[in-house]
Structure formats: structure tokens, C-alpha cells
Enzyme design. Structure first.
Site, PDB file in Angstrom:
ATOM      1  N   HIS A  67       0.846  -1.198   0.000  1.00  0.00           N
ATOM      2  CA  HIS A  67       0.000   0.000   0.000  1.00  0.00           C
ATOM      3  C   HIS A  67       0.885   1.252   0.000  1.00  0.00           C
ATOM      4  O   HIS A  67       0.682   2.167  -0.805  1.00  0.00           O
ATOM      5  CB  HIS A  67      -0.907  -0.030   1.235  1.00  0.00           C
ATOM      6  CG  HIS A  67      -1.762   1.178   1.398  1.00  0.00           C
ATOM      7  ND1 HIS A  67      -3.108   1.170   1.139  1.00  0.00           N
ATOM      8  CD2 HIS A  67      -1.479   2.448   1.788  1.00  0.00           C
ATOM      9  CE1 HIS A  67      -3.600   2.369   1.368  1.00  0.00           C
ATOM     10  NE2 HIS A  67      -2.628   3.165   1.768  1.00  0.00           N
ATOM     11  N   GLU A  68       1.856   1.284   0.900  1.00  0.00           N
ATOM     12  CA  GLU A  68       2.733   2.459   0.988  1.00  0.00           C
ATOM     13  C   GLU A  68       3.612   2.585  -0.255  1.00  0.00           C
ATOM     14  O   GLU A  68       3.890   3.695  -0.708  1.00  0.00           O
ATOM     15  CB  GLU A  68       3.589   2.384   2.257  1.00  0.00           C
ATOM     16  CG  GLU A  68       2.796   2.337   3.552  1.00  0.00           C
ATOM     17  CD  GLU A  68       1.737   3.409   3.691  1.00  0.00           C
ATOM     18  OE1 GLU A  68       1.941   4.549   3.216  1.00  0.00           O
ATOM     19  OE2 GLU A  68       0.679   3.111   4.285  1.00  0.00           O
ATOM     20  N   HIS A  71       1.765   4.431  -2.983  1.00  0.00           N
ATOM     21  CA  HIS A  71       1.900   5.881  -2.817  1.00  0.00           C
ATOM     22  C   HIS A  71       3.259   6.340  -3.349  1.00  0.00           C
ATOM     23  O   HIS A  71       3.353   7.315  -4.103  1.00  0.00           O
ATOM     24  CB  HIS A  71       1.803   6.277  -1.340  1.00  0.00           C
ATOM     25  CG  HIS A  71       0.457   6.150  -0.734  1.00  0.00           C
ATOM     26  ND1 HIS A  71      -0.639   6.844  -1.176  1.00  0.00           N
ATOM     27  CD2 HIS A  71       0.018   5.416   0.322  1.00  0.00           C
ATOM     28  CE1 HIS A  71      -1.693   6.545  -0.423  1.00  0.00           C
ATOM     29  NE2 HIS A  71      -1.316   5.662   0.489  1.00  0.00           N
TER      30      HIS A  71
END
Length: 158
Positions: A67-68, A71
Site C-alpha cells: 500500500h505504501e 503511494h
């Protein structure tokens, strides 16, 4: 697991899942409470909550890292890197990252009890509020009457 091991793990996931290297820092931050991890747009670093690894294991933590990294890679490619962006949602689904992390045991969402009650002088309608408001600025939504505020067992007149 220490920060060096986490760094190597994030670099490995980045190459395997995204086909791009992770060139910044990944560290654990035990002060994170309501999130599994975070990405910093200025430094491009990533922080991971170690409680997620301890409570839910490597598989769930890997989803948080992905998820990170979504980004991270989208931001560096100057594409939509925020949660609401279609690019982010598409890439997250493609790599199998998690949209939300599980709540840590013993850390349920803390909600404040209602501390204030606005009461209409005309019809008696009651409005519960967590924060103190100025009753002179508002009127009853039912009859447009004047309101007064009651806190716990103390009546505060406007």
C-alpha cells in the site's frame, strides 16, 4: 525484526511487485496508532507500524508495505498517488495491497461521550453535542425556538 531487515524487505517487495527499486528509507515507528504505515511525500520515506507485524504477521504487513509503495511509486511517477485517485486504486488491486489495515488488539476507536445537550426553550427538543457551542448562534430545527445548553448537571444560560 529491525530497521535494516525491514529496509531489505521493502526493497525486495518493490522489485518483485512493482518492477522498480525503492531508493529511500523504510523504518518502523512504534508511535503509529491508527494506521499501519505512512508515506512521506517530501522525503519519500516510509514508516511501518511494528504492532501490525507482531499482531497479524508477515502476510498482512506485506500488504501494508505494498500500500505504501503504491503511494511511493505513483508519487515519483507524477501520477495519482492519493487514496481517491483511480491510478492508486488500480495499482493497489494489481499488486494485492490492502486498502485498510486491521485494528490492533486493545486499540478500539475511542469515542468521546456526549458532554453537552442543547435544549429548545419552546418545544423541548434536545440536541447532543461532543463540543461546546454557542447556543445564541443556533435555533431549534423543529420550531426555530431559542436554545440553551446543559453540561452534565450544570445549566449554562446564554
Amino acid at each position: 525484526m529491525d530497521n535494516e531487515t525491514l529496509q531489505a524487505w521493502v526493497e525486495k517487495i518493490s522489485i518483485e511487485s512493482f518492477g522498480r527499486p525503492f531508493l529511500h528509507r523504510a523504518t518502523f515507528n512504534s508511535r503509529l496508532r491508527s494506521t499501519g504505515g505512512r508515506y512521506f511525500t517530501r522525503s519519500h520515506d516510509i514508516e511501518i507500524n511494528p504492532g501490525q507485524l507482531e499482531s497479524f504477521g508477515r502476510e498482512e504487513t506485506e500488504k501494508i508495505i505494498k500500500h505504501e509503495l503504491c503511494h511511493y511509486h505513483l508519487h515519483l511517477m507524477k501520477r495519482g498517488y492519493q487514496h481517491r485517485d483511480a491510478d492508486f486504486k488500480r495499482l493497489l488491486a494489481q499488486v494485492g495491497g490492502s486498502r485498510f489495515c486491521s485494528a490492533l488488539p486493545g486499540q478500539t476507536k475511542r469515542t468521546q461521550p456526549y458532554r453537552y445537550k442543547l435544549i429548545c426553550r419552546s418545544c423541548g427538543m434536545e440536541y447532543l453535542r461532543k463540543r461546546k457551542v454557542d447556543p445564541a448562534k443556533y435555533a431549534c430545527g423543529k420550531c426555530r425556538g431559542k436554545l440553551f445548553i446543559k453540561m452534565l448537571d450544570i445549566v449554562l444560560e446564554p
